[in-house]
Enzyme design. Structure first.
Site, PDB file in Angstrom:
ATOM      1  N   ARG A  46       0.854  -1.195   0.000  1.00 31.01           N
ATOM      2  CA  ARG A  46       0.000   0.000   0.000  1.00 31.01           C
ATOM      3  C   ARG A  46       0.889   1.243   0.000  1.00 31.01           C
ATOM      4  O   ARG A  46       0.580   2.246  -0.611  1.00 31.01           O
ATOM      5  CB  ARG A  46      -0.953  -0.002   1.204  1.00 31.01           C
ATOM      6  N   ASP A 170      -7.183  19.273 -14.236  1.00 27.50           N
ATOM      7  CA  ASP A 170      -7.487  17.952 -14.772  1.00 27.50           C
ATOM      8  C   ASP A 170      -7.096  18.011 -16.250  1.00 27.50           C
ATOM      9  O   ASP A 170      -7.779  18.634 -17.062  1.00 27.50           O
ATOM     10  CB  ASP A 170      -8.979  17.639 -14.582  1.00 27.50           C
TER      11      ASP A 170
END
Ligand SMILES: *Cc1c(COP(=O)(O)O)cnc(C)c1O
Length: 379
Positions: A46, A170
């Site tokens: 992780r 974005d």
């Protein structure tokens, strides 16, 4: 290094142990420690995975950033950015946004007490006037989905900096081949890696790239603390996709320009949205800010009826009707029922999304076959 060289080499040298020219897929959750706490820098996947590290270094290289962070989807990357905020903070976001980003802002973060203002960022005055004492962040999306509007990243980022806001872009529709927002002064660039970066419609992934060390530390901590990380197999697939990013993008741009010009001359088409056309309101800005104009083309069919647009899409044979974009195959979407179904009809109207709007992700097939298919569908 030039872009094509970076696309192939950034982030990785042949493995010193074996000479492998592609990084191994480190399909492991954990790593052996010599003594408790005495590890190699890899503790648990992780937090760190060598395959993911190579991809993150490659993406940082392509965006001219210092650090990149990969997520299990583009939306998880958006989520990571919005988690920089606290109750009472406010965000200014462009009016024309990917539906999922709008939905996350309104339905996940607004109930936690974060405020959102949707402003036409073409109007720098309106942007500055909407900045209040609690404004923390500005969210740009350029070219925007689905109307291909262009925001002046340099201008909005410099105004954001002057007012102490974090600026986020974005840049999914552009990909790093067409635009590098960090070079234009943005603080964070976000990608749905699912689209052009992966490029083959076989992976869901997101990424953030930054230069600022403080932001990098926050995203690193969050990646570990919240855990929306991609697996090593997916990282490998994206690394393979990146190697042809420049080749694919050149062909997407060339095909899209031809489709846009063909549509513009078609009697059954009322309006074409493509930043590469001289008729596009921000064509000049797009020419300055981007190296080319991308593979996305939207258009309004003539008439008013949604059923005509839907019927035309049902007639497509080569071009696939489906969500998503940026893969090698041509895709066609109907925003009112698909990517922008999370907006009300009224909200869509305010944004300028009509019921006759069709969005194309122009693939890299032979241009004659793409146009033949559009021709038989549109009539
Ligand atoms: C697809 C997309 C997203 C969301 O990314 P996922 O990988 O689907 O989670 C965000 N922004 C834009 C512009 C997109 O096209």
């Amino acid at each position: 290094m030039k872009f094509a060289t970076k696309a192939i080499h950034a982030g990785y040298e042949p493995d010193p142990a074996t000479g492998a020219v592609m990084p191994p897929i480190f399909q492991t959750s954990t790593y052996a420690q010599k003594s408790p706490g005495a590890h190699t820098g890899y503790e648990y996947s992780r937090m760190q995975n060598p395959t993911r590290d190579v991809l993150q270094a490659a993406l940082a290289g392509l965006e001219n950033g210092k650090a990149a962070f990969c997520y299990s989807s583009g939306m998880a990357a958006v989520d990571a950015v919005l988690k920089l905020l606290r109750p009472g903070d406010e965000v200014i976001a462009s009016l024309d946004l990917y539906g999922g980003t709008f939905r996350m802002m309104k339905q996940i973060f607004e109930p936690y007490g974060v405020g959102f203002h949707f402003v036409d960022l073409k109007n720098a005055g309106a942007f500055e006037r909407s900045i209040g004492p609690n404004t923390r962040l500005v969210w740009m999306e350029t070219p925007s989905n689905p109307l291909l509007r262009i925001t002046d990243i340099e201008l909005i980022s410099s105004l954001a900096r002057k007012n102490g806001l974090v600026s986020v872009v974005d840049s999914t529709f552009a990909s790093p081949f067409l635009c590098n927002p960090l070079d234009l002064g943005a603080d964070v660039v976000m990608h749905s890696v699912t689209k052009y970066l992966g490029g083959h419609s076989d992976v869901i992934m997101g990424a953030l790239v930054v230069n600022d060390e403080d932001l990098a530390a926050q995203f690193l901590f969050q990646q570990k603390a919240t855990g929306a990380v991609p697996g090593p197999q997916d990282c490998f697939l994206v690394l393979r996709g990146l190697k042809t990013l420049h080749l694919r993008m050149k062909q997407h741009c060339e095909n899209a320009l031809q489709v846009a010009r063909w549509l513009e001359n078609h009697a059954n088409v009322a309006r074409v949205y493509y930043p590469g056309l001289a008729s596009h309101p921000e064509h000049e800005l797009a020419s300055r800010q981007m190296r080319d104009f991308g593979g996305m083309v939207s258009f309004d069919l003539a008439g008013e009826k949604a059923s005509d647009a839907i019927a035309a899409m049902e007639r497509l044979r080569l071009v696939t009707v489906g969500e998503s974009l940026g893969g090698v195959e041509s895709l066609c979407a109907y925003p009112p029922k698909m990517s922008h179904a999370s907006y009300s009809k009224e909200e869509r109207g305010k944004m300028g999304i009509k019921d006759t709007l069709i969005r194309l992700s122009v693939g890299v097939e032979d241009i004659d076959d793409i146009i033949d298919d559009l021709s038989q569908a549109i009539g």
